[in-house]
Design a protein around this motif. Structure first.
Motif, short mmCIF file in Angstrom:
data_model
loop_
_atom_site.label_atom_id
_atom_site.label_comp_id
_atom_site.label_asym_id
_atom_site.label_seq_id
_atom_site.Cartn_x
_atom_site.Cartn_y
_atom_site.Cartn_z
N TRP A 160 2.96 -6.67 1.94
CA TRP A 160 2.06 -6.08 2.93
C TRP A 160 1.04 -7.09 3.45
CZ3 TRP A 160 0.62 -0.76 0.31
CH2 TRP A 160 1.76 0.05 0.28
N SER A 161 0.64 -8.02 2.62
CA SER A 161 -0.37 -8.99 3.04
C SER A 161 0.13 -9.87 4.19
CB SER A 161 -0.77 -9.87 1.86
OG SER A 161 0.35 -10.52 1.30
N MET A 162 1.44 -10.00 4.35
CA MET A 162 1.99 -10.81 5.43
C MET A 162 1.76 -10.18 6.80
SD MET A 162 5.55 -12.08 3.65
CE MET A 162 6.06 -13.06 5.07
N LEU A 163 1.38 -8.92 6.82
CA LEU A 163 1.06 -8.25 8.08
C LEU A 163 -0.16 -8.87 8.77
CD1 LEU A 163 1.62 -4.58 6.88
CD2 LEU A 163 2.88 -5.67 8.75
N ALA A 164 -0.90 -9.69 8.04
CA ALA A 164 -2.08 -10.35 8.63
C ALA A 164 -1.69 -11.46 9.60
CB ALA A 164 -2.97 -10.92 7.52
N ASN A 165 -0.39 -11.74 9.73
CA ASN A 165 0.10 -12.76 10.66
C ASN A 165 0.57 -12.12 11.95
OD1 ASN A 165 0.15 -15.36 8.96
ND2 ASN A 165 1.16 -13.88 7.62
N GLY A 166 0.61 -12.91 13.01
CA GLY A 166 1.12 -12.42 14.28
C GLY A 166 0.03 -11.85 15.18
N PRO A 167 0.42 -11.35 16.34
CA PRO A 167 -0.54 -10.89 17.35
C PRO A 167 -1.47 -9.77 16.87
CG PRO A 167 1.67 -11.05 18.30
CD PRO A 167 1.81 -11.24 16.81
N TYR A 168 -0.97 -8.90 16.00
CA TYR A 168 -1.79 -7.79 15.51
C TYR A 168 -2.24 -8.01 14.06
CZ TYR A 168 0.16 -5.60 19.65
OH TYR A 168 0.52 -5.32 20.94
N GLY A 169 -2.22 -9.26 13.62
CA GLY A 169 -2.57 -9.55 12.25
C GLY A 169 -3.99 -9.18 11.89
N TRP A 170 -4.88 -9.16 12.88
CA TRP A 170 -6.28 -8.84 12.60
C TRP A 170 -6.43 -7.43 12.01
CZ3 TRP A 170 -8.48 -4.59 14.84
CH2 TRP A 170 -7.83 -4.04 15.96
N ILE A 171 -5.47 -6.55 12.29
CA ILE A 171 -5.57 -5.18 11.76
C ILE A 171 -5.46 -5.20 10.25
CG2 ILE A 171 -4.48 -2.90 11.73
CD1 ILE A 171 -3.56 -3.40 14.58
N GLN A 172 -4.49 -5.95 9.72
CA GLN A 172 -4.33 -6.02 8.27
C GLN A 172 -5.49 -6.79 7.63
OE1 GLN A 172 -2.71 -4.23 6.55
NE2 GLN A 172 -2.15 -5.13 4.59
N SER A 173 -5.97 -7.82 8.31
CA SER A 173 -7.13 -8.54 7.78
C SER A 173 -8.33 -7.61 7.67
CB SER A 173 -7.47 -9.73 8.69
OG SER A 173 -6.44 -10.69 8.68
N ALA A 174 -8.56 -6.82 8.72
CA ALA A 174 -9.66 -5.86 8.69
C ALA A 174 -9.42 -4.78 7.63
CB ALA A 174 -9.82 -5.21 10.06
N ASN A 175 -8.16 -4.38 7.48
CA ASN A 175 -7.80 -3.39 6.46
C ASN A 175 -8.19 -3.88 5.07
OD1 ASN A 175 -6.59 -1.17 5.18
ND2 ASN A 175 -4.56 -2.08 5.22
N LEU A 176 -7.86 -5.12 4.77
CA LEU A 176 -8.19 -5.70 3.46
C LEU A 176 -9.70 -5.82 3.27
CD1 LEU A 176 -5.40 -8.40 3.38
CD2 LEU A 176 -5.73 -6.65 1.61
N VAL A 177 -10.40 -6.28 4.29
CA VAL A 177 -11.85 -6.46 4.17
C VAL A 177 -12.54 -5.11 3.97
CG1 VAL A 177 -13.95 -7.17 5.38
CG2 VAL A 177 -11.93 -8.64 5.43
N LEU A 178 -12.20 -4.12 4.79
CA LEU A 178 -12.83 -2.80 4.68
C LEU A 178 -12.50 -2.14 3.35
CD1 LEU A 178 -12.28 -1.44 8.31
CD2 LEU A 178 -14.43 -2.18 7.27
N THR A 179 -11.25 -2.28 2.91
CA THR A 179 -10.86 -1.71 1.63
C THR A 179 -11.64 -2.37 0.50
OG1 THR A 179 -8.63 -1.22 2.42
CG2 THR A 179 -8.94 -1.31 0.04
N GLY A 180 -11.76 -3.69 0.55
CA GLY A 180 -12.51 -4.40 -0.48
C GLY A 180 -13.97 -3.98 -0.53
N LEU A 181 -14.58 -3.78 0.63
CA LEU A 181 -15.98 -3.33 0.67
C LEU A 181 -16.12 -1.94 0.08
CD1 LEU A 181 -17.03 -4.62 4.21
CD2 LEU A 181 -17.69 -5.57 1.99
N MET A 182 -15.15 -1.07 0.33
CA MET A 182 -15.19 0.27 -0.27
C MET A 182 -15.08 0.19 -1.78
SD MET A 182 -13.19 2.91 2.28
CE MET A 182 -11.82 1.91 2.82
N VAL A 183 -14.23 -0.70 -2.28
CA VAL A 183 -14.08 -0.86 -3.73
C VAL A 183 -15.38 -1.40 -4.34
CG1 VAL A 183 -12.87 -2.10 -5.55
CG2 VAL A 183 -11.59 -1.14 -3.65
N MET A 184 -16.03 -2.31 -3.65
CA MET A 184 -17.29 -2.85 -4.16
C MET A 184 -18.37 -1.76 -4.21
SD MET A 184 -17.19 -6.55 -2.19
CE MET A 184 -18.73 -7.18 -2.86
#
Length: 211
Positions: free
Chosen positions: A54-78
């Protein structure tokens, strides 16, 4: 004269309300991450759940969505980790959960390397590791190990048998994927382990929320 009897209204102290709100993020984090990842995996051209993490979804034209997904999820866990500490789960376990959240944020900042034909134009084999790819692996790996240790510590407080079993499965899934170089079977095993781990986080958060 008619007497009016008013039933007592249950109230929540401000500090308790803040703690419960923080714990609520633990119930949201996993479903949010899984839903966004699976949705992208279905919609993104060339993505194969059997070949690509799933982490490979951060690549390509829409990769920012997965990057944001990881960052927001991490902040929620914190935020959830702070709630755990406030709810009496213990400094060590809460801190480890917090590091897992920070590792997830790091994994969003440093994207995984493309490869195995995803995104379009990427080499069919495993790509040569880049600096950001190595940092993605390190930050997420440290977070995963911290989550496993937190599961073992929290087993004294929450679902002892299930917590230990999920810890073993999650660590084995990550280890197999790392050792196999991303073979298809290990990707599927790791994906299942990730879903199981997020389910554990959500279940723990629900119990702590009601505690």
């Amino acid at each position: 004269m008619n007497a009016t009897v008013t039933a007592p209204v249950a109230t929540c102290a401000p500090e308790e309300a803040v703690t419960r709100s923080l714990l609520g993020y633990g119930m949201l984090a996993g479903p949010f991450y899984v839903a966004v990842s699976v949705g992208q995996g279905i919609l993104r051209d060339g993505f194969d759940f059997g070949r690509h993490a799933w982490s490979m979804l951060a690549n390509g034209p829409y990769g920012w969505i997965q990057s944001a997904n990881l960052v927001l999820t991490g902040l929620m866990v914190m935020a959830f980790a702070v709630g755990l500490r406030r709810n009496g789960a213990g400094k060590a376990a809460a801190s480890l959960v917090g590091v897992f959240g920070a590792g997830t944020v790091g994994a969003g900042i440093f994207r995984a390397d493309p490869g195995r034909g995803f995104p379009e134009g990427a080499p069919e084999g495993a790509a040569e590791a880049s600096l950001h790819g190595m940092l993605h692996f390190v930050t997420s790996g440290v977070g995963f190990v911290c989550l496993v240790v937190a599961m073992l510590l929290l087993a004294r407080r929450f679902a002892p048998g299930a917590s230990r079993a999920v810890a073993v499965v999650f660590l084995a899934g990550f280890g197999c994927m790392a050792a196999s170089g991303g073979a298809a079977w290990s990707i599927l095993l790791f994906t299942g382990a990730v879903i199981l781990a997020w389910g554990w986080v959500a279940a723990l958060a629900a119990v702590e929320y009601r505690r």
